[in-house]
Scaffold this motif. Structure first.
Motif, PDB file in Angstrom:
ATOM      1  N   LYS A 120       4.291  26.967   2.132  1.00 25.60           N
ATOM      2  CA  LYS A 120       3.569  26.228   1.103  1.00 25.60           C
ATOM      3  C   LYS A 120       4.394  25.044   0.592  1.00 25.60           C
ATOM      4  O   LYS A 120       3.852  23.960   0.328  1.00 25.60           O
ATOM      5  CB  LYS A 120       3.210  27.159  -0.054  1.00 25.60           C
ATOM      6  N   LEU A 121       5.720  25.247   0.448  1.00 22.75           N
ATOM      7  CA  LEU A 121       6.577  24.137   0.022  1.00 22.75           C
ATOM      8  C   LEU A 121       6.606  23.034   1.085  1.00 22.75           C
ATOM      9  O   LEU A 121       6.616  21.842   0.750  1.00 22.75           O
ATOM     10  CB  LEU A 121       7.991  24.638  -0.253  1.00 22.75           C
ATOM     11  N   ASP A 122       6.619  23.421   2.365  1.00 20.69           N
ATOM     12  CA  ASP A 122       6.558  22.424   3.435  1.00 20.69           C
ATOM     13  C   ASP A 122       5.254  21.636   3.367  1.00 20.69           C
ATOM     14  O   ASP A 122       5.234  20.412   3.579  1.00 20.69           O
ATOM     15  CB  ASP A 122       6.702  23.096   4.798  1.00 20.69           C
ATOM     16  N   ASN A 179       2.249  16.695   1.940  1.00 19.96           N
ATOM     17  CA  ASN A 179       1.164  16.094   1.161  1.00 19.96           C
ATOM     18  C   ASN A 179       1.661  14.989   0.237  1.00 19.96           C
ATOM     19  O   ASN A 179       0.959  14.000   0.013  1.00 19.96           O
ATOM     20  CB  ASN A 179       0.446  17.168   0.336  1.00 19.96           C
ATOM     21  N   TYR A 180       2.862  15.175  -0.313  1.00 18.71           N
ATOM     22  CA  TYR A 180       3.383  14.209  -1.275  1.00 18.71           C
ATOM     23  C   TYR A 180       4.383  13.238  -0.656  1.00 18.71           C
ATOM     24  O   TYR A 180       4.982  12.438  -1.392  1.00 18.71           O
ATOM     25  CB  TYR A 180       4.031  14.944  -2.449  1.00 18.71           C
ATOM     26  N   ALA A 181       4.573  13.304   0.642  1.00 18.18           N
ATOM     27  CA  ALA A 181       5.454  12.333   1.294  1.00 18.18           C
ATOM     28  C   ALA A 181       4.895  10.929   1.067  1.00 18.18           C
ATOM     29  O   ALA A 181       3.697  10.687   1.225  1.00 18.18           O
ATOM     30  CB  ALA A 181       5.558  12.633   2.784  1.00 18.18           C
ATOM     31  N   LEU A 182       5.764  10.014   0.664  1.00 19.36           N
ATOM     32  CA  LEU A 182       5.331   8.661   0.304  1.00 19.36           C
ATOM     33  C   LEU A 182       5.500   7.730   1.490  1.00 19.36           C
ATOM     34  O   LEU A 182       6.581   7.622   2.066  1.00 19.36           O
ATOM     35  CB  LEU A 182       6.146   8.159  -0.886  1.00 19.36           C
ATOM     36  N   ARG A 183       4.430   7.047   1.821  1.00 16.54           N
ATOM     37  CA  ARG A 183       4.447   6.035   2.888  1.00 16.54           C
ATOM     38  C   ARG A 183       4.048   4.700   2.277  1.00 16.54           C
ATOM     39  O   ARG A 183       2.945   4.562   1.741  1.00 16.54           O
ATOM     40  CB  ARG A 183       3.495   6.436   4.013  1.00 16.54           C
ATOM     41  N   VAL A 184       4.962   3.732   2.352  1.00 16.44           N
ATOM     42  CA  VAL A 184       4.737   2.427   1.739  1.00 16.44           C
ATOM     43  C   VAL A 184       4.760   1.358   2.827  1.00 16.44           C
ATOM     44  O   VAL A 184       5.687   1.297   3.639  1.00 16.44           O
ATOM     45  CB  VAL A 184       5.812   2.115   0.682  1.00 16.44           C
ATOM     46  N   THR A 185       3.738   0.543   2.866  1.00 15.59           N
ATOM     47  CA  THR A 185       3.696  -0.605   3.772  1.00 15.59           C
ATOM     48  C   THR A 185       3.558  -1.874   2.940  1.00 15.59           C
ATOM     49  O   THR A 185       2.832  -1.902   1.941  1.00 15.59           O
ATOM     50  CB  THR A 185       2.521  -0.505   4.763  1.00 15.59           C
ATOM     51  N   ILE A 186       4.277  -2.916   3.351  1.00 16.38           N
ATOM     52  CA  ILE A 186       4.258  -4.201   2.656  1.00 16.38           C
ATOM     53  C   ILE A 186       3.953  -5.279   3.686  1.00 16.38           C
ATOM     54  O   ILE A 186       4.579  -5.324   4.751  1.00 16.38           O
ATOM     55  CB  ILE A 186       5.598  -4.486   1.966  1.00 16.38           C
ATOM     56  N   ALA A 187       3.006  -6.137   3.377  1.00 14.14           N
ATOM     57  CA  ALA A 187       2.618  -7.200   4.306  1.00 14.14           C
ATOM     58  C   ALA A 187       2.465  -8.511   3.546  1.00 14.14           C
ATOM     59  O   ALA A 187       1.962  -8.529   2.411  1.00 14.14           O
ATOM     60  CB  ALA A 187       1.312  -6.849   5.015  1.00 14.14           C
ATOM     61  N   THR A 195       0.857  -1.177   0.000  1.00 12.88           N
ATOM     62  CA  THR A 195       0.000   0.000   0.000  1.00 12.88           C
ATOM     63  C   THR A 195       0.891   1.224   0.000  1.00 12.88           C
ATOM     64  O   THR A 195       1.730   1.392   0.891  1.00 12.88           O
ATOM     65  CB  THR A 195      -0.916   0.023   1.232  1.00 12.88           C
ATOM     66  N   ALA A 196       0.743   2.059  -1.007  1.00 12.41           N
ATOM     67  CA  ALA A 196       1.506   3.302  -1.120  1.00 12.41           C
ATOM     68  C   ALA A 196       0.541   4.470  -0.989  1.00 12.41           C
ATOM     69  O   ALA A 196      -0.443   4.553  -1.729  1.00 12.41           O
ATOM     70  CB  ALA A 196       2.234   3.358  -2.453  1.00 12.41           C
ATOM     71  N   VAL A 197       0.820   5.362  -0.042  1.00 10.35           N
ATOM     72  CA  VAL A 197      -0.053   6.503   0.217  1.00 10.35           C
ATOM     73  C   VAL A 197       0.762   7.770   0.065  1.00 10.35           C
ATOM     74  O   VAL A 197       1.790   7.955   0.724  1.00 10.35           O
ATOM     75  CB  VAL A 197      -0.668   6.440   1.630  1.00 10.35           C
ATOM     76  N   THR A 213       3.401   9.566 -11.787  1.00  9.60           N
ATOM     77  CA  THR A 213       2.225  10.434 -11.685  1.00  9.60           C
ATOM     78  C   THR A 213       2.359  11.392 -10.515  1.00  9.60           C
ATOM     79  O   THR A 213       2.053  12.587 -10.629  1.00  9.60           O
ATOM     80  CB  THR A 213       0.955   9.581 -11.522  1.00  9.60           C
ATOM     81  N   MET A 214       2.849  10.893  -9.374  1.00 10.12           N
ATOM     82  CA  MET A 214       3.021  11.759  -8.211  1.00 10.12           C
ATOM     83  C   MET A 214       4.064  12.850  -8.482  1.00 10.12           C
ATOM     84  O   MET A 214       3.884  14.000  -8.071  1.00 10.12           O
ATOM     85  CB  MET A 214       3.448  10.922  -6.996  1.00 10.12           C
ATOM     86  N   ARG A 215       5.154  12.480  -9.163  1.00 10.45           N
ATOM     87  CA  ARG A 215       6.181  13.496  -9.475  1.00 10.45           C
ATOM     88  C   ARG A 215       5.614  14.560 -10.403  1.00 10.45           C
ATOM     89  O   ARG A 215       5.926  15.744 -10.253  1.00 10.45           O
ATOM     90  CB  ARG A 215       7.394  12.825 -10.122  1.00 10.45           C
ATOM     91  N   ARG A 216       4.806  14.141 -11.367  1.00  7.27           N
ATOM     92  CA  ARG A 216       4.216  15.105 -12.280  1.00  7.27           C
ATOM     93  C   ARG A 216       3.274  16.050 -11.544  1.00  7.27           C
ATOM     94  O   ARG A 216       3.289  17.269 -11.771  1.00  7.27           O
ATOM     95  CB  ARG A 216       3.461  14.364 -13.388  1.00  7.27           C
ATOM     96  N   HIS A 217       2.454  15.503 -10.643  1.00  8.27           N
ATOM     97  CA  HIS A 217       1.552  16.348  -9.849  1.00  8.27           C
ATOM     98  C   HIS A 217       2.332  17.286  -8.932  1.00  8.27           C
ATOM     99  O   HIS A 217       1.967  18.458  -8.761  1.00  8.27           O
ATOM    100  CB  HIS A 217       0.607  15.480  -9.021  1.00  8.27           C
ATOM    101  N   LEU A 218       3.414  16.759  -8.343  1.00 11.83           N
ATOM    102  CA  LEU A 218       4.240  17.587  -7.453  1.00 11.83           C
ATOM    103  C   LEU A 218       4.882  18.732  -8.228  1.00 11.83           C
ATOM    104  O   LEU A 218       4.876  19.887  -7.763  1.00 11.83           O
ATOM    105  CB  LEU A 218       5.308  16.726  -6.788  1.00 11.83           C
TER     106      LEU A 218
END
Length: 383
Positions: free
Chosen positions: A273-275, A280-288, A132-134, A214-219
């Protein structure tokens, strides 16, 4: 959505529900009391799985928490299984084994010699992991890994062909004790973790690459928008401040201070605003770990002698008649996804090509299986 509907139907049937398929692409469920309580359903409920829902149906999909809710019903049931695969026909004879090996083995700095081919049983391990990547958005998926615990090979290519056969075959046979013994022991926990962890990270990164693009493009879009807005404000304030440079008096001094405060406020707001964007775009990945299958399959086992200068070592490579495919050679270092292997001089380690590449500091080629942390000549650490 047919597979999801069939999965939900099986789960609800296990839980004691009366389930009937309805059109279009739905289920009508008469749920027992424990299930109604855990799911928050009435006694009779309709579930829909397609774009068009049956009348009065509740939409069920991969989005939301539906998979978690159905997974909670199952608990640990069905997460681990063993199966013996039985060939419908006699084991095929290999007419030209050297030709098969020549396609499977790519040893630029060593030679090989075939010592024999025999019928054997392989203990293959198939593992499924859910990630799961958020970030600004959410991405979920499943990653499958496959290993032959008898030869040490990664069997991703074999796994890709095996899974449809397993899904289509309704006969499930538990492994015979003799077959289990012939297949050899399973890996211990440290060996399993050492093989799974790097390959799992690599596969999840590959699966997530479109999501990350996609996330990099949005960022980039949001960052450019914020920069343009605050840059215009900053330039306007700088122009007003420059126009006051040649004037004097209390009013002019007051105006200059106001514009300087305005510039400071614009810079502070821009940084804030940059912070916000970074959060908002910090990536959190969980693997189970989701599911595992130990599969006992008949194979043709190739006994091969690999020679490097004055040393030699035996290896085993299996040909899988179920999918008519030779697995990749084993490796002592690396992911083991490519077929090219290099053999080191000191201990005859077999590695991926990158496992014996030159040091980025001193230029000396060295074996990462012999020295897994740093270059033995200059001490440059592996990054």
């Amino acid at each position: 959505m047919g597979e999801l509907r069939d999965f939900v139907s099986d789960v609800l049937d296990i839980e004691g529900s009366a389930v009937e398929a309805i059109e279009p692409d739905g289920l009508e469920v008469l749920a027992p009391e424990p299930l109604r309580t855990s799911m928050g359903w009435p006694e009779l409920v309709r579930l829909g799985f397609g774009a068009e829902l049956p009348a009065g149906a509740m939409a069920v999909g991969f989005e939301g928490d539906w998979l978690d809710r159905f997974g909670a019903l199952l608990g640990d049931r069905g997460r681990w299984a063993e199966r013996q695969f039985v060939l419908p026909d006699p084991m095929p004879r290999i007419a030209y084994p050297e030709r098969l090996l020549d396609h499977a083995l790519d040893l630029p700095n060593a030679i090989w010699r075939l010592h024999g081919v025999s019928t054997a049983w392989a203990r293959c391990l198939l593992l499924a992991f859910r990630y799961t990547a958020v970030s600004d958005e959410k991405r979920e998926g499943l990653v499958w890994l496959g290993f032959n615990q008898g030869t040490g090979a990664v069997i991703d290519d074999v796994l890709a062909r095996l899974r449809p056969l397993l899904a289509a075959d309704t006969e499930w046979q538990a492994p015979d004790p003799d077959v289990r013994h012939a297949a050899g022991p399973a890996w211990d926990a440290p060996t399993l973790e050492g093989r799974v962890r790097p390959l799992l990270k690599h596969r999840v990164r590959l699966e997530m690459e479109p999501f990350l693009r996609t996330m990099r493009r949005h960022l980039d879009r949001d960052r450019n928008r914020i920069h343009e807005y605050h840059n215009d404000l900053h330039l306007a304030a700088q122009k007003r401040l420059a126009s006051l440079a040649s004037t004097s008096g209390e009013k002019a001094e007051s105006d200059r201070k106001r514009e300087m405060l305005r510039i400071t406020a614009i810079e502070r707001e821009y940084s804030a605003k940059l912070d916000d964007l970074r959060r908002n775009y910090a990536l959190r990945v969980t693997i189970a770990w989701a599911q595992g299958l130990e599969l006992f399959v008949p194979v043709q086992r190739f006994e091969v002698l690999v020679k490097r200068r004055k040393g030699e070592r035996p290896i085993r490579i299996d040909w899988h008649p179920t999918v008519r495919l030779m697995e990749s050679p084993p490796t002592d270092w690396g992911l083991g996804l490519e077929r090219t292997r290099l053999v080191c001089d000191d201990h005859l380690h077999i590695t991926d090509a990158a496992g014996q590449s030159p040091c980025i500091s001193c230029g000396r080629a060295w074996c990462r299986a012999c020295h897994p942390t740093a270059c033995p000549r200059c001490g440059q650490a592996i990054t």
